[in-house]
Design an enzyme around this catalytic site. Structure first.
Site, PDB file in Angstrom:
ATOM      1  N   THR A  27       0.840  -1.211   0.000  1.00 41.14           N
ATOM      2  CA  THR A  27       0.000   0.000   0.000  1.00 41.14           C
ATOM      3  C   THR A  27       0.873   1.258   0.000  1.00 41.14           C
ATOM      4  O   THR A  27       1.938   1.273   0.630  1.00 41.14           O
ATOM      5  CB  THR A  27      -0.871   0.008   1.273  1.00 41.14           C
ATOM      6  OG1 THR A  27      -1.728  -1.133   1.231  1.00 41.14           O
ATOM      7  CG2 THR A  27      -1.736   1.264   1.365  1.00 41.14           C
ATOM      8  N   GLY A  28       0.374   2.298  -0.656  1.00 40.97           N
ATOM      9  CA  GLY A  28       1.068   3.591  -0.597  1.00 40.97           C
ATOM     10  C   GLY A  28       1.162   4.215  -1.987  1.00 40.97           C
ATOM     11  O   GLY A  28       0.738   3.620  -2.975  1.00 40.97           O
ATOM     12  N   SER A  29       1.739   5.405  -2.038  1.00 37.78           N
ATOM     13  CA  SER A  29       1.814   6.099  -3.331  1.00 37.78           C
ATOM     14  C   SER A  29       2.803   5.408  -4.271  1.00 37.78           C
ATOM     15  O   SER A  29       2.595   5.388  -5.487  1.00 37.78           O
ATOM     16  CB  SER A  29       2.220   7.560  -3.097  1.00 37.78           C
ATOM     17  OG  SER A  29       3.450   7.620  -2.409  1.00 37.78           O
ATOM     18  N   THR A  30       3.867   4.822  -3.731  1.00 41.94           N
ATOM     19  CA  THR A  30       4.826   4.112  -4.593  1.00 41.94           C
ATOM     20  C   THR A  30       4.173   2.854  -5.156  1.00 41.94           C
ATOM     21  O   THR A  30       4.328   2.525  -6.340  1.00 41.94           O
ATOM     22  CB  THR A  30       6.094   3.739  -3.782  1.00 41.94           C
ATOM     23  OG1 THR A  30       6.489   4.871  -3.007  1.00 41.94           O
ATOM     24  CG2 THR A  30       7.227   3.329  -4.691  1.00 41.94           C
ATOM     25  N   GLY A  82       6.227  -0.577  -0.451  1.00 46.49           N
ATOM     26  CA  GLY A  82       7.094   0.569  -0.174  1.00 46.49           C
ATOM     27  C   GLY A  82       7.499   0.598   1.290  1.00 46.49           C
ATOM     28  O   GLY A  82       7.268  -0.360   2.040  1.00 46.49           O
ATOM     29  N   ALA A  83       8.091   1.705   1.712  1.00 42.34           N
ATOM     30  CA  ALA A  83       8.454   1.895   3.122  1.00 42.34           C
ATOM     31  C   ALA A  83       8.554   3.394   3.376  1.00 42.34           C
ATOM     32  O   ALA A  83       8.721   4.186   2.443  1.00 42.34           O
ATOM     33  CB  ALA A  83       9.791   1.236   3.430  1.00 42.34           C
ATOM     34  N   ASP A  84       8.443   3.753   4.630  1.00 39.29           N
ATOM     35  CA  ASP A  84       8.632   5.163   5.000  1.00 39.29           C
ATOM     36  C   ASP A  84      10.106   5.460   5.219  1.00 39.29           C
ATOM     37  O   ASP A  84      10.572   6.557   4.948  1.00 39.29           O
ATOM     38  CB  ASP A  84       7.806   5.477   6.252  1.00 39.29           C
ATOM     39  CG  ASP A  84       6.331   5.263   5.963  1.00 39.29           C
ATOM     40  OD1 ASP A  84       5.814   5.920   5.046  1.00 39.29           O
ATOM     41  OD2 ASP A  84       5.712   4.402   6.614  1.00 39.29           O
ATOM     42  N   GLU A 103       0.116  -5.407   6.264  1.00 44.52           N
ATOM     43  CA  GLU A 103       1.462  -5.427   5.664  1.00 44.52           C
ATOM     44  C   GLU A 103       2.368  -6.396   6.431  1.00 44.52           C
ATOM     45  O   GLU A 103       3.136  -7.139   5.840  1.00 44.52           O
ATOM     46  CB  GLU A 103       2.066  -4.022   5.661  1.00 44.52           C
ATOM     47  CG  GLU A 103       1.392  -3.131   4.623  1.00 44.52           C
ATOM     48  CD  GLU A 103       1.803  -1.671   4.681  1.00 44.52           C
ATOM     49  OE1 GLU A 103       2.466  -1.269   5.646  1.00 44.52           O
ATOM     50  OE2 GLU A 103       1.439  -0.941   3.745  1.00 44.52           O
ATOM     51  N   LYS A 121      13.999   7.788   1.088  1.00 42.65           N
ATOM     52  CA  LYS A 121      13.612   6.838   2.148  1.00 42.65           C
ATOM     53  C   LYS A 121      14.782   5.976   2.643  1.00 42.65           C
ATOM     54  O   LYS A 121      14.647   5.267   3.635  1.00 42.65           O
ATOM     55  CB  LYS A 121      12.530   5.875   1.629  1.00 42.65           C
ATOM     56  CG  LYS A 121      11.365   6.512   0.904  1.00 42.65           C
ATOM     57  CD  LYS A 121      10.381   7.061   1.877  1.00 42.65           C
ATOM     58  CE  LYS A 121       9.100   7.514   1.216  1.00 42.65           C
ATOM     59  NZ  LYS A 121       8.325   6.446   0.629  1.00 42.65           N
TER      60      LYS A 121
HETATM   61  C1  5RP Z   1       1.608   2.079   4.143  1.00 41.48           C
HETATM   62  C2  5RP Z   1       3.072   1.919   4.088  1.00 41.48           C
HETATM   63  C3  5RP Z   1       3.775   2.445   2.885  1.00 41.48           C
HETATM   64  O1  5RP Z   1       4.566   1.449   2.349  1.00 41.48           O
HETATM   65  C4  5RP Z   1       4.633   3.593   3.278  1.00 41.48           C
HETATM   66  O2  5RP Z   1       3.844   4.509   4.005  1.00 41.48           O
HETATM   67  C5  5RP Z   1       5.246   4.277   2.070  1.00 41.48           C
HETATM   68  O3  5RP Z   1       4.260   4.946   1.367  1.00 41.48           O
HETATM   69  P1  5RP Z   1       4.591   5.888   0.141  1.00 41.48           P
HETATM   70  O4  5RP Z   1       4.996   4.995  -0.981  1.00 41.48           O
HETATM   71  O5  5RP Z   1       3.291   6.621  -0.106  1.00 41.48           O
HETATM   72  O6  5RP Z   1       5.669   6.834   0.572  1.00 41.48           O
HETATM   73  O7  5RP Z   1       3.710   1.380   4.942  1.00 41.48           O
HETATM   74  O8  5RP Z   1       1.076   1.650   5.361  1.00 41.48           O
END
Ligand code: 5RP
Length: 219
Positions: A27-30, A82-84, A103, A121
């Site tokens: 999940t996420g924008s990536t 993805g990851a933060d 996740e 990141k």
């Molecule tokens: C969602 C997540 C996402 O992988 C993380 O927040 C990265 O998101 P983005 O690609 O939008 O930066 O852990 O719960």
């Protein structure tokens, strides 16, 4: 610019994936970008599982059928997410999008976790990004107390946000992450916390970073 780097990372995954097998999608924008690229790639998978309603909708609108996680019968060969933040040993902070519980479950049942990020990141040390935790409503105050008084972090309840499971997310700032795996276990031991966003005990296996000078791959 950041989006272009996300596109690079998402395109870089395709050569790793085996068509006609099961796939986990995070999940996420990536990941949103990855799903669009996957949709155009013509690749097909025997089963697709995902970690949020948001990604399920996105996958369906890109032509993929999504199965409920309760239908997983064996480990998934690949999980793309993805990851933060992700560090040089591939430990991560995740959950910025609030989907951390599924996740973690999908990561646990996947053989290969491929993390895709833009270069912002990729960090030497985790901890600038606050650690999200999913917490049942009744436990919010006790959990905040424990975090402040026993862990030395600064908990902030995420405003106007409820998880897919109906729970609140607390973002913990200034948590000491010198030993991410130990902190992950410590948070796991606090009653009322459903999931914490430190992915150190089950970290990524492969990292694909989109950078301004091309793709960087670590595994
Ligand atoms: C969602 C997540 C996402 O992988 C993380 O927040 C990265 O998101 P983005 O690609 O939008 O930066 O852990 O719960």
């Amino acid at each position: 610019m950041k989006d272009q780097l996300k596109v690079k990372a998402a395109q870089g995954v395709l050569k790793y994936l085996k068509p006609y097998t099961e796939l986990g999608v995070g999940t996420g924008s990536t990941v949103d970008i990855f799903i669009e690229i996957l949709g155009k790639s013509g690749l097909t998978f025997s089963q697709i599982f995902t970690t949020s309603q948001r990604s399920a909708k996105k996958l369906e609108s890109n032509g993929f059928q999504v199965l409920n996680l309760s239908e997983i019968k064996k480990p998934l060969p690949y999980y793309v997410d993805g990851a933060d933040e992700i560090d040089t040993s591939l430990c991560m902070i995740k959950g910025g999008g609030g989907a951390l519980t599924l996740e973690k479950i999908v990561a646990e049942i996947s053989r290969v976790f491929i993390c895709i990020v833009d270069e912002s990141k990729y960090v030497k040390k985790l901890g600038k990004f606050p650690v999200p935790i999913e917490v049942i409503k009744e436990a919010i105050k006790p959990v905040c107390w424990t975090i402040e008084n026993e862990l030395g972090g600064h908990p902030v309840v995420r405003k106007n946000f409820v998880s897919d499971h109906g729970h609140k997310i607390i973002d913990i700032h200034n948590l000491s992450l010198g030993e991410p795996a130990a902190m992950e276990q410590r948070l796991n031991s606090i009653p009322g916390i459903i999931t914490n966003g430190i992915f150190a005990n089950r970290k990524a296996d492969t990292l694909i970073v989109g950078t301004s000078s091309g793709l960087k791959i670590f595994d």
